[in-house]
Design an enzyme around this catalytic site. Structure first.
Site, PDB file in Angstrom:
ATOM      1  N   CYS A 112      60.198  21.355  11.913  1.00 12.38           N
ATOM      2  CA  CYS A 112      60.593  22.128  13.095  1.00 12.38           C
ATOM      3  C   CYS A 112      61.411  23.361  12.676  1.00 12.38           C
ATOM      4  O   CYS A 112      60.840  24.315  12.162  1.00 12.38           O
ATOM      5  CB  CYS A 112      61.341  21.233  14.079  1.00 12.38           C
ATOM      6  SG  CYS A 112      61.468  21.922  15.759  1.00 12.38           S
ATOM      7  N   HIS A 208      57.710  16.789  14.646  1.00 12.17           N
ATOM      8  CA  HIS A 208      58.697  15.896  14.038  1.00 12.17           C
ATOM      9  C   HIS A 208      58.012  14.644  13.493  1.00 12.17           C
ATOM     10  O   HIS A 208      57.983  13.600  14.145  1.00 12.17           O
ATOM     11  CB  HIS A 208      59.769  15.511  15.062  1.00 12.17           C
ATOM     12  CG  HIS A 208      60.785  16.585  15.275  1.00 12.17           C
ATOM     13  ND1 HIS A 208      61.978  16.622  14.586  1.00 12.17           N
ATOM     14  CD2 HIS A 208      60.763  17.673  16.091  1.00 12.17           C
ATOM     15  CE1 HIS A 208      62.657  17.688  14.976  1.00 12.17           C
ATOM     16  NE2 HIS A 208      61.945  18.339  15.887  1.00 12.17           N
ATOM     17  N   GLU A 210      58.931  12.551  11.355  1.00  9.84           N
ATOM     18  CA  GLU A 210      59.834  11.416  11.149  1.00  9.84           C
ATOM     19  C   GLU A 210      59.911  10.505  12.370  1.00  9.84           C
ATOM     20  O   GLU A 210      60.317   9.336  12.262  1.00  9.84           O
ATOM     21  CB  GLU A 210      61.237  11.908  10.766  1.00  9.84           C
ATOM     22  CG  GLU A 210      62.112  12.418  11.901  1.00  9.84           C
ATOM     23  CD  GLU A 210      61.770  13.813  12.396  1.00  9.84           C
ATOM     24  OE1 GLU A 210      62.494  14.306  13.277  1.00  9.84           O
ATOM     25  OE2 GLU A 210      60.797  14.409  11.902  1.00  9.84           O
TER      26      GLU A 210
END
Length: 231
Positions: A112, A208, A210
């Site tokens: 990001c 994102h 993760e």
């Protein structure tokens, strides 16, 4: 025992509360650490530091995490009314690490804001306020939208070049990638991934990973770090 690849993760500096305390803190969502650990790496959280980039000499890979908007002065623009108040120390510290990672060919993943900073570090610019709502429909809730990767790109080799479903929570994005190459787009044309194909592993993604149940980007980063250590 073979040492796990050491993966540095840049972090937020925010007012935070835990227990009875309320202080400024260097912090990172645990999802980044969990993703690195699950991929076979050892996470090291890196607070902002502008003294030097020498920590890169002991790292095997670097992740530049998400966070507040990049200061528009970093790419020669005036701030939009919606742009966050700048965090000069974080901007400067992360740009120093990104430039150092490029110079060392250290495996690098930008998430990001991290992808945006990678572009800025290579002479690019950002869109300060996206016209489309698909990227941040509700504050504090990730949106979901499709992404198309360029066949043959690093992103496509890792994730495939079929349409991907990603998450998002941002109102800014890369405009001019500078010396980087754009390798993925959202359906509205927003740049979703940038890369430096001259480096072993240098990929920035606007979403994102993760927070997704898909470890492949982190596995690829840790694999690149492992291979670099062998050479």
């Amino acid at each position: 025992m073979t040492r796990r690849p050491l993966v540095g993760i840049t972090c937020y500096v925010e007012q935070a509360r835990w227990g009875v305390w309320d202080f400024r803190a260097s912090l990172i969502p645990q999802a980044y650490v969990d993703a690195v650990t699950a991929a076979g790496g050892r996470a090291l959280v890196l607070p902002p530091d502008t003294t030097d980039d020498a920590v890169l000499d002991v790292l095997d890979a670097l992740i530049v995490a998400g966070g507040v908007d990049v200061d528009p002065a970093r790419y020669g623009a005036e701030p939009h009314p919606s742009t966050d108040a700048p965090q000069p120390l974080r901007d400067a510290g992360e740009l120093l690490l990104i430039q150092g990672a490029f110079a060392r060919d250290l495996p690098l993943l930008g998430v990001c804001r991290g992808a945006q900073l990678m572009a800025v570090a290579r002479g690019g610019t950002l869109i300060q306020d996206l016209p489309s709502g698909i990227h941040r429909e509700v504050l504090g809730v990730f949106s979901s939208h499709p992404v198309r990767a360029e066949p043959g790109s690093g992103v496509a080799r890792i994730l495939g070049d079929a349409e991907l479903k990603v998450n998002a929570h941002h109102h800014q994005a890369v405009d001019d990638p500078g010396a980087l190459v754009v390798t993925a787009w959202a359906e509205d044309g927003t740049i979703e991934a940038v890369e430096d194909p001259t480096r072993t592993f240098a990929i920035g993604v606007q979403w994102h990973p993760e927070m997704l149940d898909d470890p492949r980007l982190f596995v690829a980063l840790v694999d690149a770090a492992s291979q670099a250590r062998v050479l």
